[in-house]
Design a protein around this motif. Structure first.
Motif, short mmCIF file in Angstrom:
data_model
loop_
_atom_site.label_atom_id
_atom_site.label_comp_id
_atom_site.label_asym_id
_atom_site.label_seq_id
_atom_site.Cartn_x
_atom_site.Cartn_y
_atom_site.Cartn_z
N GLY A 585 0.76 -1.14 0.06
CA GLY A 585 -0.19 -0.10 -0.03
C GLY A 585 0.98 1.20 -0.02
N PHE A 586 0.36 2.39 -0.17
CA PHE A 586 0.84 3.70 0.08
C PHE A 586 0.04 4.51 0.85
CE2 PHE A 586 2.13 8.05 -0.96
CZ PHE A 586 3.56 7.80 -1.18
N ALA A 587 0.51 4.73 2.04
CA ALA A 587 0.08 5.62 3.13
C ALA A 587 0.82 6.76 3.39
CB ALA A 587 -0.63 4.76 4.12
N MET A 588 0.34 8.15 3.31
CA MET A 588 1.12 9.32 3.68
C MET A 588 0.60 9.94 4.87
SD MET A 588 3.54 11.45 2.59
CE MET A 588 4.16 11.25 1.02
N CYS A 589 1.50 9.82 5.84
CA CYS A 589 1.11 10.28 7.09
C CYS A 589 0.32 11.95 7.08
CB CYS A 589 2.18 10.52 8.06
SG CYS A 589 2.53 8.87 8.58
N GLN A 590 -0.57 12.54 7.62
CA GLN A 590 -1.04 13.43 7.93
C GLN A 590 -1.53 14.04 6.64
OE1 GLN A 590 0.19 12.26 11.16
NE2 GLN A 590 -0.74 14.21 11.29
N HIS A 591 -1.76 13.27 5.69
CA HIS A 591 -2.48 13.85 4.20
C HIS A 591 -3.54 13.12 3.83
CE1 HIS A 591 1.62 15.87 4.27
NE2 HIS A 591 1.12 16.46 3.15
N ASP A 592 -4.38 12.22 4.74
CA ASP A 592 -5.46 11.44 4.26
C ASP A 592 -5.21 10.86 2.95
OD1 ASP A 592 -7.73 11.53 5.27
OD2 ASP A 592 -8.70 13.12 4.21
N VAL A 593 -3.98 9.86 2.89
CA VAL A 593 -3.56 9.27 1.53
C VAL A 593 -3.40 8.14 2.03
CG1 VAL A 593 -1.75 9.01 -0.08
CG2 VAL A 593 -2.68 11.34 0.18
N SER A 594 -4.15 6.85 1.35
CA SER A 594 -3.88 5.40 1.71
C SER A 594 -4.69 4.78 0.41
CB SER A 594 -4.90 5.17 2.78
OG SER A 594 -5.04 3.80 2.85
N MET A 595 -3.96 3.91 -0.10
CA MET A 595 -4.29 3.01 -1.24
C MET A 595 -3.60 1.90 -1.42
SD MET A 595 -2.65 4.96 -4.66
CE MET A 595 -0.96 5.02 -4.76
N ILE A 596 -4.26 0.88 -1.84
CA ILE A 596 -3.79 -0.51 -2.11
C ILE A 596 -3.12 -0.60 -3.42
CG2 ILE A 596 -5.85 -1.36 -3.29
CD1 ILE A 596 -5.60 -3.90 -1.36
N VAL A 597 -2.02 -1.25 -3.59
CA VAL A 597 -1.45 -1.76 -4.75
C VAL A 597 -1.22 -2.93 -4.96
CG1 VAL A 597 0.22 -0.84 -6.69
CG2 VAL A 597 -0.37 0.68 -4.75
N ASN A 598 -2.04 -3.86 -5.60
CA ASN A 598 -1.68 -5.33 -5.68
C ASN A 598 -0.65 -5.71 -6.62
OD1 ASN A 598 -3.95 -6.53 -4.00
ND2 ASN A 598 -5.14 -5.18 -5.69
N ALA A 599 -0.07 -7.04 -6.54
CA ALA A 599 0.99 -7.52 -7.04
C ALA A 599 0.82 -7.21 -8.84
CB ALA A 599 0.93 -8.90 -7.28
N GLN A 600 1.84 -6.68 -9.16
CA GLN A 600 1.78 -6.29 -10.83
C GLN A 600 0.73 -4.94 -10.97
OE1 GLN A 600 3.86 -7.31 -13.46
NE2 GLN A 600 5.17 -7.62 -11.48
N ASP A 601 0.35 -4.45 -9.95
CA ASP A 601 -0.55 -3.34 -10.29
C ASP A 601 0.07 -1.97 -10.32
OD1 ASP A 601 -3.05 -2.16 -10.89
OD2 ASP A 601 -3.92 -3.28 -9.17
N THR A 602 -0.56 -1.23 -10.75
CA THR A 602 -0.15 0.42 -10.58
C THR A 602 -1.59 1.10 -10.23
OG1 THR A 602 1.32 0.29 -12.36
CG2 THR A 602 0.39 2.52 -11.90
N GLN A 603 -1.50 2.08 -9.23
CA GLN A 603 -2.66 2.83 -8.86
C GLN A 603 -1.87 4.29 -8.61
OE1 GLN A 603 -5.63 2.47 -8.05
NE2 GLN A 603 -5.65 0.10 -7.71
N SER A 604 -2.88 5.29 -8.51
CA SER A 604 -2.32 6.53 -8.36
C SER A 604 -3.36 7.46 -7.52
CB SER A 604 -2.12 7.38 -9.73
OG SER A 604 -3.43 7.40 -10.28
N ILE A 605 -2.68 8.36 -6.83
CA ILE A 605 -3.50 8.99 -5.94
C ILE A 605 -2.81 10.67 -5.89
CG2 ILE A 605 -2.18 8.61 -3.87
CD1 ILE A 605 -4.92 8.39 -2.32
#
Ligand code: K7E
Ligand code: CUA
Length: 639
Positions: A585-605
């Motif tokens: 996952g990618f989570a950024m403290c204090q920024h309301d940012v949290s997302m899942i990224v599965n194997a071989q996947d791409t995600q953007s936020i």
């Protein structure tokens, strides 16, 4: 020393037969189906709080053998259950018969775990709307059974239809239905992945721009066809009555909609006034012909062609009179019969589908298509089927499931002596939808039935003011109905389909065939980078920053990066692990940012970097490795 009784003791004091008798007394002889005075008390069923606490029917005595639904630890279920998620706006996947919840698929809701509603792609689909109300989930078909490709689900709240790609179990398309409010019943065509028909339950002024607000006689509703492949809205049919549940035949000729408000009322009393409402039958070939020939109008800002079929029966729409405020319409697995549950009438009206052509041709009256109307209990809502000619109708007010035989119901209606009622079983309590294994296909197999009960009352530990609903599993393989499992659920799946597991084939690592990859690839091309190997900060001019980053357990490809306070930061993260279930996952403290990224996947936020300069840690928020906690890095926000 306490006065309080154990649940078992308390239950054993409840007297059951009285309730059962009063139900039997109500049932009337065949024929007396219309305008029963008993329809006045169904509304009591909508106020469970008013019921005395002592009335609940106790559970059947617990079986001491392992129930037939037992799926041992480590064993897998035979069926996937696709549950709508009600007010949660999601879709849930259950294992049947274990009734274990396997997954939740966010659709119309904001979900923290996956970042749905926050990632760039999901935001694009949702268009800023963050709430939904999913009632009906159905799968795409080929030749009368599921083809395993898509699931479709409605949003009653904002008149939308969403699609889930079953290979990934993720939502890939959402379309808004024009000129509609309360998009409720939906059903895909069953001969192929063709149209998905969608009903607007609420009538509105057409055009809804402030005109005709106080004149309900000018309101109308839409029966809308969405292309199940492209998810484009193809056409609409405008009718005067409201449209509730939806069904399609097996041949692609007709779609059906129940109309409970033929009165055109806007208050409860007005909507309940008439003894007969309608089952609408839409003649799809005639409608498509009118669309092709341009015999259409447009409504408001929408460019979608609209066939105006308000008023009398026409080549496009036929209205079959049925009692009273009907709710569910379901087609049996042979494709011969449409079963329309009476709701405020204790009956199910059975329409013989091959008579409909004659009714459209004027050779018989619409009502002559009705070939049976068995009395099944008070408040019938929805009907499921086995492969032995039996139907199972959920009875809301009586809190029972009624098993009845279609052939015997037809015999009885024709004056024969058959009794169509085969069995009844108490369910707990106030059952809404029901469905059986493969019931909506020609491959119905008559093994399992679920009763999705709106209230659990005394069945579970109390958890505050809202009790769970209760999805009960019923073994229908024998003559009787045997409740074998209670399944508490949170708000509020309405409907479910139960699908043989061999039909569904999911991928274990992302195949990068989802629509959204075109979006990521376009950005990468523009920036001259490779998504799956780039770790780089690219300033896009102004305050826009694009950050490409990879993840491979237990590390991000970039340990740190810098942005300026207030920058618009877009994270494009590719998980380059190629291992089943190796999710980061990618989570950024204090920024309301949290997302899942599965194997071989791409995600953007995309987010706005804090106006407060400083160090902000980002971290992997999905457990991936013994060093998962160390999988983190720093964003430096510079003044
Ligand atoms: Cu019967 Cu929305 Cu399908 Cu609820 S609906 S029960
Ligand atoms: Cu990567 Cu946890």
């Amino acid at each position: 020393m306490t006065e309080k009784k154990t649940p078992t003791e308390a239950t054993s004091e409840v007297v059951v037969p009285e309730r059962t008798n009063s139900r039997r007394r109500f049932l009337m002889g065949a024929g007396a189906v219309v305008g029963t005075s008993a329809v006045a008390w169904p509304m009591a069923g909508c106020q469970p709080a008013a019921e005395p606490a002592a009335t609940p029917t106790p559970a059947a005595a617990p079986a001491h053998k392992a129930p037939s639904s037992h799926v041992a630890p480590g064993q897998m279920d035979d069926y996937y259950g696709f549950w709508s998620g009600g007010q949660s706006g999601e879709v849930r996947i259950m294992g049947v018969p274990s009734m274990r919840e396997l997954k939740r698929i966010p659709v119309f809701n904001r979900e923290s775990a996956t970042g749905w509603g926050a990632t760039d792609f999901s935001k694009k689909l949702l268009g800023g709307r963050m709430a939904g109300d999913t009632h009906h989930v159905h799968l795409s078909y080929k030749d009368g059974t599921y083809d395993g490709r898509y699931a479709y689900v409605n949003d009653k709240l904002t008149a939308r239809l969403a699609r889930i790609r079953l290979a990934t179990m993720e939502c890939d398309k959402i379309v808004e239905i024009p000129n509609s409010q309360g998009t409720h019943g939906i059903f895909p065509q069953r001969h192929k992945t063709g149209l998905v028909l969608c009903n607007s339950e609420f009538r509105t002024p057409q055009v809804n721009d402030g005109r005709d607000m106080k004149d309900p006689s000018k309101y109308a509703a839409m029966h809308t066809a969405v292309d199940g492949e492209t998810m484009e809205v193809k056409w609409q049919v405008m009718v005067e009555g409201n449209l509730d549940l939806c069904a399609t035949d097996y041949e692609g000729k007709y779609s059906f909609a129940c109309c409970y408000n033929s009165e055109g009322g806007v208050t409860l009393e007005e909507m309940m006034a008439a003894d007969l409402d309608h089952l609408y039958v839409f003649n799809l070939a005639e409608i498509e012909k009118a669309v092709a020939e341009g015999k259409t109008i447009t409504v408001g800002n929408s460019k979608v062609p609209v066939v105006d079929a308000r008023g009398a029966d026409s080549v496009y729409v036929m209205r079959i009179p049925v009692p009273k405020s009907p709710h569910g319409v379901n087609i049996d697995p042979t494709g011969k019969y449409a079963c329309c549950a009476g709701k405020l009438s204790p009956t199910v009206s059975v329409v013989q589908i091959d008579k409909i052509a004659d009714a459209f041709a004027g050779k018989i009256k619409p009502r002559d298509c009705v070939v049976a109307e068995p009395e099944v209990g008070l408040g019938p809502l929805h009907t499921a089927f086995d492969n032995r000619g039996n139907a199972y109708t959920s009875i809301f007010i009586d809190s029972v499931m009624t098993k009845w035989n279609i052939a015997d119901a037809i015999d009885q209606y024709g004056g024969g002596s058959a009794n169509p009622i085969r069995a009844k079983v108490d369910v707990h309590y106030q059952v809404g939808h029901t469905n059986a294994s493969m019931s909506e296909t020609k491959e119905a197999d008559g093994k399992w039935l679920v009763a999705l009960c709106k209230f659990s009352k005394d069945r579970f530990l109390p958890v505050g003011m809202l009790h769970p609903e209760n999805d009960q599993l019923i073994d229908i393989s024998g003559d009787q109905l045997e409740v074998v499992h209670d399944g508490p659920t949170f708000s509020e799946p309405h409907d479910a389909v139960i699908v043989r597991r061999d039909i569904i084939e999911t991928i274990q690592v992302q195949d990068r065939k989802d629509e959204r990859f075109a979006m990521y690839e376009a950005w990468a091309k523009e920036d001259g980078v490779e998504l799956q190997s780039t770790n780089k900060v690219i300033r896009k001019g102004g305050n826009k920053v694009r950050i490409y980053i990879t993840s491979q357990a237990p590390k991000f490809g970039m340990n740190e990066f810098s942005v300026k306070a207030g920058d618009e930061v877009q994270i494009i993260m590719s998980n380059i692990d190629n291992v089943q279930d190796l999710t980061h996952g990618f989570a950024m403290c204090q920024h309301d940012v949290s997302m899942i990224v599965n194997a071989q996947d791409t995600q953007s936020i995309t987010f706005t970097a804090s106006s407060q300069p400083g160090v902000y840690w980002y971290y992997c928020n999905w457990f991936c490795h013994a060093l998962h906690l160390e999988m983190r890095g720093r964003m430096f926000v510079e003044a």
